[in-house]
Scaffold this motif. Structure first.
Motif, PDB file in Angstrom:
ATOM      1  N   ASN A 212       0.884  -0.762   0.013  1.00 60.32           N
ATOM      2  CA  ASN A 212      -0.019  -0.368  -0.159  1.00 60.32           C
ATOM      3  C   ASN A 212       0.885   1.147   0.212  1.00 60.32           C
ATOM      4  OD1 ASN A 212      -3.168  -1.189  -0.166  1.00 60.32           O
ATOM      5  ND2 ASN A 212      -2.462  -1.355   2.650  1.00 60.32           N
TER       6      ASN A 212
ATOM      7  N   ARG B 269       2.397   2.023  -3.714  1.00 62.48           N
ATOM      8  CA  ARG B 269       1.199   1.783  -4.538  1.00 62.48           C
ATOM      9  C   ARG B 269       1.234   3.594  -3.910  1.00 62.48           C
ATOM     10  NH1 ARG B 269      -1.345  -1.825  -3.579  1.00 62.48           N
ATOM     11  NH2 ARG B 269      -2.768  -1.393  -2.467  1.00 62.48           N
ATOM     12  N   GLU B 270       0.980   4.387  -2.554  1.00 61.26           N
ATOM     13  CA  GLU B 270       0.484   5.324  -2.703  1.00 61.26           C
ATOM     14  C   GLU B 270       1.363   5.811  -3.092  1.00 61.26           C
ATOM     15  OE1 GLU B 270      -0.663   5.166   1.829  1.00 61.26           O
ATOM     16  OE2 GLU B 270      -2.526   4.177   1.409  1.00 61.26           O
ATOM     17  N   LYS B 271       3.233   6.007  -2.965  1.00 60.68           N
ATOM     18  CA  LYS B 271       4.339   7.139  -2.841  1.00 60.68           C
ATOM     19  C   LYS B 271       4.545   7.116  -4.516  1.00 60.68           C
ATOM     20  CE  LYS B 271       3.671   8.478   1.312  1.00 60.68           C
ATOM     21  NZ  LYS B 271       3.071   9.659   1.406  1.00 60.68           N
TER      22      LYS B 271
END
Length: 79
Positions: free
Chosen positions: A53, A56-58
């Motif tokens: 996660n 994916r977010e960064k």
């Protein structure tokens, strides 16, 4: 500019629990150039959710995930 050096060191975060593996990984990745890779080793069972996660977010690439005897290893490419 991406260096894509391919040489990946290992960052041993075994023994640390959520959220420390993600926070320490984020800090370590700041010191790398775009395209550099880092193996992150964890023993926290939540890391199999948290690390993907975070990547994916960064905007980092999760190149490989391995289950090892005492936890997991993640190969992350800095985005």
């Amino acid at each position: 500019m991406a260096t894509g050096s391919g040489s990946a060191g290992e960052y041993d975060l075994r023994g640390l629990n959520c959220p420390l593996p993600v926070l320490k990984t984020q800090k370590r990745l700041r010191d790398l150039a775009t395209g550099d890779r880092l193996w992150v080793r964890t023993s926290d069972p939540l890391a199999v959710i948290d690390i993907p996660n975070f990547c994916r977010e960064k905007g980092h690439g999760l190149v490989e995930t391995e289950t090892v005897e005492d936890g997991h290893r993640f190969l992350i490419e800095r985005g």
